[in-house]
Design a protein around this motif. Structure first.
Motif, PDB file in Angstrom:
ATOM      1  N   GLU A 133       0.821  -1.204   0.000  1.00  0.00           N
ATOM      2  CA  GLU A 133       0.000   0.000   0.000  1.00  0.00           C
ATOM      3  C   GLU A 133       0.859   1.258   0.000  1.00  0.00           C
ATOM      4  N   ALA A 134       2.112   1.122   0.465  1.00  0.00           N
ATOM      5  CA  ALA A 134       3.038   2.261   0.494  1.00  0.00           C
ATOM      6  C   ALA A 134       3.748   2.475  -0.838  1.00  0.00           C
ATOM      7  N   LEU A 135       3.554   1.573  -1.802  1.00  0.00           N
ATOM      8  CA  LEU A 135       4.180   1.766  -3.107  1.00  0.00           C
ATOM      9  C   LEU A 135       3.721   3.077  -3.727  1.00  0.00           C
ATOM     10  N   PRO A 136       4.622   3.783  -4.402  1.00  0.00           N
ATOM     11  CA  PRO A 136       4.181   4.978  -5.132  1.00  0.00           C
ATOM     12  C   PRO A 136       3.332   4.588  -6.332  1.00  0.00           C
ATOM     13  N   ALA A 137       2.710   5.551  -6.957  1.00  0.00           N
ATOM     14  CA  ALA A 137       1.921   5.300  -8.165  1.00  0.00           C
ATOM     15  C   ALA A 137       2.837   5.192  -9.376  1.00  0.00           C
ATOM     16  N   TYR A 138       2.491   4.276 -10.276  1.00  0.00           N
ATOM     17  CA  TYR A 138       3.187   4.094 -11.548  1.00  0.00           C
ATOM     18  C   TYR A 138       2.131   4.208 -12.658  1.00  0.00           C
ATOM     19  N   LYS A 181      -2.634   1.995  -8.744  1.00  0.00           N
ATOM     20  CA  LYS A 181      -1.244   2.465  -8.830  1.00  0.00           C
ATOM     21  C   LYS A 181      -0.621   2.210 -10.200  1.00  0.00           C
ATOM     22  N   ALA A 236       9.290  -1.638  -3.846  1.00  0.00           N
ATOM     23  CA  ALA A 236       9.513  -0.985  -5.145  1.00  0.00           C
ATOM     24  C   ALA A 236      10.845  -1.381  -5.764  1.00  0.00           C
TER      25      ALA A 236
END
Length: 289
Positions: free
Chosen positions: A21-26, A54, A262
Motif C-alpha cells: 500500500e506504500a508503493l508509489p503510483a506508476y 497504482k 519498489a
C-alpha cells in the motif's frame, strides 16, 4: 512506460499489506503479478484493491498457494472451481487473467503479446530413475514435500498431473493460433524449464516446480521474455536468445526490507535485449532492481 513484474508477495499480515500500500503510483506502467500474491482470496482481493489504482494495468497468474483450499467445509471451492472463483475476483478489479484475451504491449521495445498462463506441474522435474509413485516419499526424506499434497485439490480431475496436462493442451492450442508477427512475453508461476530450477536449500522440492512439457515453449512460441516465480530465488537467465526472469519477492526473511518492495519490481520491457555486462550470469541471485 514499462512492463514490470513481481511474484510471491505472500501477503498475509497487516504489515505485509502496508508495504504494498506504500508503493508509489506508476500511472504509465503495467504490472505482472506472477502468483502467490496473497494467502487467501480475501487477501488477493485486498492486494488487487491496493495495486489496481497504482498501475495502468495489472496482469495476474495464479500461484499454487492461491489455489489452496484450507476450509474443511464441503462448500469451500476446490480445484477448477477455486481457480474460476479467483479469475472472477480478478476480473471484478479489471485485472487480466489467463482466461482473458492476451493483451498487446504497445510501449517501448515494440509490440509484444503478453500471455499470462496457468499450467501447473506434473512431477516430471524429478530424477529420471525415480518412479512417480515414490516422489512424495523421496522428498519427505529431506522434509521437502510441498503443502500442495494436502491443500491443492485437482477436482474434477483425478490428479494434479491430469489437470496440468489439460491446461498444457488447451494453452498450447491457444498460443499456436496467435499471429506469428509479434514476439511474446510468457508469464507462468512455475518455471517453464527444469534447468532453471536451482534451489540448493531444498533440491527435492523440484517435482512441484513445473513440467518438462514446456521445455521448448520459449522457442516454439517466439518468447522474447519468460517470467516466472515460485522459487523465491531471483534470477535472470538466457536460453536461445530468450530472457528468463524469476521475479519472486518471497517471505520477509528472504529479501532486504529496507529497500522496500519498489526496489524488487523487475523491468520486463523494454529491458535488455541480449545478455551483456550488466546481466547476472546463470545461477547468480539477482539483487533488488
Amino acid at each position: 512506460m514499462r512492463l514490470l513484474a513481481i511474484s510471491d508477495l505472500h501477503l498475509a499480515s497487516d504489515a505485509s499489506f502496508e508495504r504494498i500500500e506504500a508503493l508509489p503510483a506508476y500511472p504509465e506502467d503495467w504490472l505482472i503479478l506472477g502468483g502467490d500474491i496473497a494467502e487467501s482470496a480475501d487477501g488477493l482481493d485486498r492486494a488487487f484493491t491496493a495495486l489496481a489504482g497504482k498501475f495502468a494495468r495489472l496482469i495476474w497468474v495464479p500461484g499454487n498457494h492461491e489455489l489452496w483450499t484450507r476450509a474443511r467445509s464441503p462448500a469451500a471451492p476446490r480445484g477448477v472451481e477455486r481457480y474460476e472463483s479467483l479469475v472472477a475476483l480478478a476480473r471484478r478489479h479489471g485485472v487480466t487473467t489467463p482466461e482473458d484475451p492476451y493483451p498487446i504491449w504497445p510501449g517501448p521495445g515494440g509490440e509484444h503479446v503478453i500471455a499470462p498462463l496457468f499450467l501447473l506441474y506434473d512431477y516430471s522435474f524429478r530424477p529420471p530413475d525415480l518412479p512417480l509413485e515414490e516422489v512424495v516419499a523421496w522428498a519427505a526424506e529431506e522434509s521437502a514435500v510441498c503443502a500442495d499434497e494436502l491443500l491443492l485439490y485437482p477436482d474434477p480431475y483425478p490428479t494434479r498431473q491430469e489437470w496440468c496436462r489439460a491446461r498444457i493442451a488447451a494453452t498450447a492450442e491457444r498460443l499456436a493460433a496467435l499471429p506469428a508477427r509479434l514476439p511474446m512475453v510468457l508469464v507462468n508461476h512455475h518455471p517453464l524449464r527444469r534447468d532453471l530450477v536451482r534451489i540448493p536449500r531444498i533440491p527435492r522440492f523440484s517435482p512441484w516446480c513445473g513440467t518438462t512439457l514446456t521445455e521448448e515453449w520459449h522457442t516454439r512460441f517466439r518468447a522474447r521474455v519468460v517470467v516466472s516465480g515460485h522459487l523465491h530465488v531471483r534470477h535472470t537467465d538466457w536460453r536461445d536468445g530468450t530472457r528468463f526472469e524469476e521475479v519472486s519477492l518471497g517471505y520477509p526473511y528472504q529479501w532486504e526490507q529496507h529497500y522496500g518492495v519498489a526496489a524488487y519490481l523487475r523491468e520486463i520491457l523494454p529491458g535488455p535485449v541480449s545478455p551483456g555486462p550488466g546481466a547476472p550470469p546463470a545461477g547468480e541471485r539477482a539483487g533488488p532492481r
